[in-house]
Design an enzyme around this catalytic site. Structure first.
Site, PDB file in Angstrom:
ATOM      1  CE  LYS A   1      -3.213   2.813   0.693  1.00  0.00           C
ATOM      2  NZ  LYS A   1      -3.990   3.256  -0.230  1.00  0.00           N
TER       3      LYS A   1
ATOM      4  CE  LYS B   1      -1.539   7.867   7.118  1.00  0.00           C
ATOM      5  NZ  LYS B   1      -2.800   7.042   7.042  1.00  0.00           N
TER       6      LYS B   1
HETATM    7  P1  NAD Z   1     -11.090  10.230   7.881  1.00  0.00           P
HETATM    8  O1  NAD Z   1     -10.405  11.099   8.549  1.00  0.00           O
HETATM    9  O2  NAD Z   1     -12.131  10.708   6.893  1.00  0.00           O
HETATM   10  O3  NAD Z   1     -11.940   9.364   8.977  1.00  0.00           O
HETATM   11  C1  NAD Z   1     -11.410   8.992  10.017  1.00  0.00           C
HETATM   12  C2  NAD Z   1     -12.438   8.594  11.095  1.00  0.00           C
HETATM   13  O4  NAD Z   1     -11.804   8.089  12.053  1.00  0.00           O
HETATM   14  C3  NAD Z   1     -13.145   9.858  11.712  1.00  0.00           C
HETATM   15  O5  NAD Z   1     -14.433   9.920  11.380  1.00  0.00           O
HETATM   16  C4  NAD Z   1     -12.599  10.017  12.859  1.00  0.00           C
HETATM   17  O6  NAD Z   1     -13.539  10.696  13.650  1.00  0.00           O
HETATM   18  C5  NAD Z   1     -12.423   8.611  13.225  1.00  0.00           C
HETATM   19  N1  NAD Z   1     -11.727   8.325  14.702  1.00  0.00           N
HETATM   20  C6  NAD Z   1     -10.638   9.061  14.873  1.00  0.00           C
HETATM   21  N2  NAD Z   1     -10.205   8.414  16.204  1.00  0.00           N
HETATM   22  C7  NAD Z   1     -11.081   7.249  16.370  1.00  0.00           C
HETATM   23  C8  NAD Z   1     -11.042   6.401  17.374  1.00  0.00           C
HETATM   24  N3  NAD Z   1     -10.286   6.101  18.029  1.00  0.00           N
HETATM   25  N4  NAD Z   1     -12.005   5.300  17.060  1.00  0.00           N
HETATM   26  C9  NAD Z   1     -12.880   5.274  16.166  1.00  0.00           C
HETATM   27  N5  NAD Z   1     -12.851   6.230  15.388  1.00  0.00           N
HETATM   28  C10 NAD Z   1     -11.936   7.258  15.250  1.00  0.00           C
HETATM   29  O7  NAD Z   1     -10.279   9.490   7.107  1.00  0.00           O
HETATM   30  P2  NAD Z   1     -10.122   8.438   5.726  1.00  0.00           P
HETATM   31  O8  NAD Z   1     -10.035   9.499   4.466  1.00  0.00           O
HETATM   32  O9  NAD Z   1     -11.401   7.718   5.865  1.00  0.00           O
HETATM   33  O10 NAD Z   1      -9.146   7.572   5.821  1.00  0.00           O
HETATM   34  C11 NAD Z   1      -9.125   6.420   6.844  1.00  0.00           C
HETATM   35  C12 NAD Z   1      -7.874   5.497   6.533  1.00  0.00           C
HETATM   36  O11 NAD Z   1      -7.973   4.898   5.332  1.00  0.00           O
HETATM   37  C13 NAD Z   1      -6.600   6.411   6.807  1.00  0.00           C
HETATM   38  O12 NAD Z   1      -5.581   5.461   7.243  1.00  0.00           O
HETATM   39  C14 NAD Z   1      -6.364   6.496   5.176  1.00  0.00           C
HETATM   40  O13 NAD Z   1      -4.778   6.655   5.034  1.00  0.00           O
HETATM   41  C15 NAD Z   1      -6.807   5.503   4.558  1.00  0.00           C
HETATM   42  N6  NAD Z   1      -7.193   5.402   3.103  1.00  0.00           N
HETATM   43  C16 NAD Z   1      -8.111   6.739   2.636  1.00  0.00           C
HETATM   44  C17 NAD Z   1      -8.222   6.747   1.501  1.00  0.00           C
HETATM   45  C18 NAD Z   1      -8.927   8.061   0.857  1.00  0.00           C
HETATM   46  O14 NAD Z   1      -8.990   8.236  -0.586  1.00  0.00           O
HETATM   47  N7  NAD Z   1      -9.603   8.838   1.792  1.00  0.00           N
HETATM   48  C19 NAD Z   1      -7.879   5.725   0.483  1.00  0.00           C
HETATM   49  C20 NAD Z   1      -7.202   4.568   1.012  1.00  0.00           C
HETATM   50  C21 NAD Z   1      -6.942   4.686   2.198  1.00  0.00           C
END
Ligand code: NAD
Length: 299
Positions: free
Chosen positions: A173, A242
């Site tokens: 990834k 990150k």
């Molecule tokens: P985001 O910031 O939109 O969502 C993260 C969520 O986690 C938020 O709703 C936040 O309130 C919640 N959160 C924080 N602390 C928490 C806890 N202790 N317990 C439960 N929930 C908690 O982020 P995202 O874009 O959805 O990304 C999530 C993951 O997926 C990241 O690791 C990111 O790198 C990965 N990712 C994102 C994408 C993208 O295009 N957005 C694509 C692939 C992978």
């Protein structure tokens, strides 16, 4: 399994649509997010609210995570009120991008303290892939556990079993995300140069998309979020920064210099300092635009 109960932590841009697919498939899902509106929206769609990660793990056999950063994952899994203190969970599937070293550390701690197996399963395909259930899932875990989680994960996209060692999915990834944002960085430089010289950006995209310079930034990010100036692709600059930091650091720990990777990391550091962690990563182009005094906008 008829009485299989799922848990889901992290109902953000990626987690929210993924949760929707699991609910639609008929699973009972116990959900937790510290954001009250996110949790309430999930409950309105049929999820059951929990008050902490441990409460989720008291109720669910398999807990899925889609959390922002490695520290948040570590706290939610191993910290006070974390999954490791739950009574029911046997498997944790981490869909977040955390890096291989964190995946290995969490797998070891979960096995030792909670007799829980970690499935390392980062995803690619962005918010659109999460919504359409067309994500690529890079799964590493013991083969027996893969057979157990495969029926659940198949609702989110296409599964690739990449090996049994925790962290292998994360390594793949990180490489993918380095390539993706490197394409965005260098395409930003090229597109700004073309526009400053007098080319129409749409013509540039049409030609590059059928030429040897084609890449995911030119094919998707420029037409969808940069030419219309919406900067809403759905991936935060802070998360992209990150990922590249994790990738370059992991490579350094392996004794592998990354020249281009380090330049991309600095590009992201500048964009991050200029536009902030919550801005969309397509804002990277605006750095180069500011230096050049032009905009890559639809004419
Ligand atoms: P985001 O910031 O939109 O969502 C993260 C969520 O986690 C938020 O709703 C936040 O309130 C919640 N959160 C924080 N602390 C928490 C806890 N202790 N317990 C439960 N929930 C908690 O982020 P995202 O874009 O959805 O990304 C999530 C993951 O997926 C990241 O690791 C990111 O790198 C990965 N990712 C994102 C994408 C993208 O295009 N957005 C694509 C692939 C992978």
């Amino acid at each position: 399994m008829a009485d299989l109960q799922l848990g889901f932590l992290g109902l953000g841009r990626m987690g929210n649509p993924m949760l929707g697919h699991l609910l639609q498939a008929g699973y009972v899902v116990h959900a937790y997010d510290p954001s009250a509106p996110a949790l309430e929206a999930a409950c309105q769609r049929g999820a059951r609210a929990a008050g902490s990660p441990a409460e989720v793990a008291d109720a669910a056999d398999i807990v899925l995570l889609s959390l922002p950063t490695p520290d948040v994952v570590e706290r939610a899994v191993l910290g006070e009120g974390g999954i490791v203190h739950g009574k029911r969970a046997r498997i944790v599937i981490d869909l977040s991008t955390t890096g291989p070293r964190m995946a290995m550390a969490i797998a070891a701690a979960l096995a030792e303290k909670g007799r829980i197996t970690l499935v390392d399963s980062p995803v690619s395909g962005g918010v659109a892939g999460a919504e359409k259930a067309t994500l690529a899932l890079m799964v590493s875990c013991p083969k027996g556990t893969y057979a157990e989680v495969q029926p659940v994960l198949q609702h989110l996209g296409k599964l690739f079993f990449v090996g049994e060692k925790p962290g292998l999915g994360q390594t793949l990834k990180l490489v993918n995300n380095l390539l993706s944002v490197a394409a965005l960085a260098v395409s930003s430089e090229g597109m700004v140069m073309g526009v400053k010289a007098g080319l129409d950006p749409q013509t540039m995209i049409d030609v590059i998309n059928v030429s040897s310079g084609r890449n995911s930034a030119i094919a998707e990010k420029f037409p969808r979020s940069i030419l219309p100036r919406s900067f809403d692709y759905g991936f935060a600059l802070g998360l992209s920064y990150k990922d590249v930091r994790l990738c370059v650091d992991e490579a350094e720990a392996m004794g592998i210099p990354m020249l281009v990777g380090s330049a991309v990391r600095q590009f992201l550091a500048m964009a991050h300092a200029t536009f902030g962690p919550d801005s969309d990563f397509t804002n990277m182009v605006r750095l180069v635009e500011n230096w050049a005094g032009v905009e890559v906008a639809r004419r």
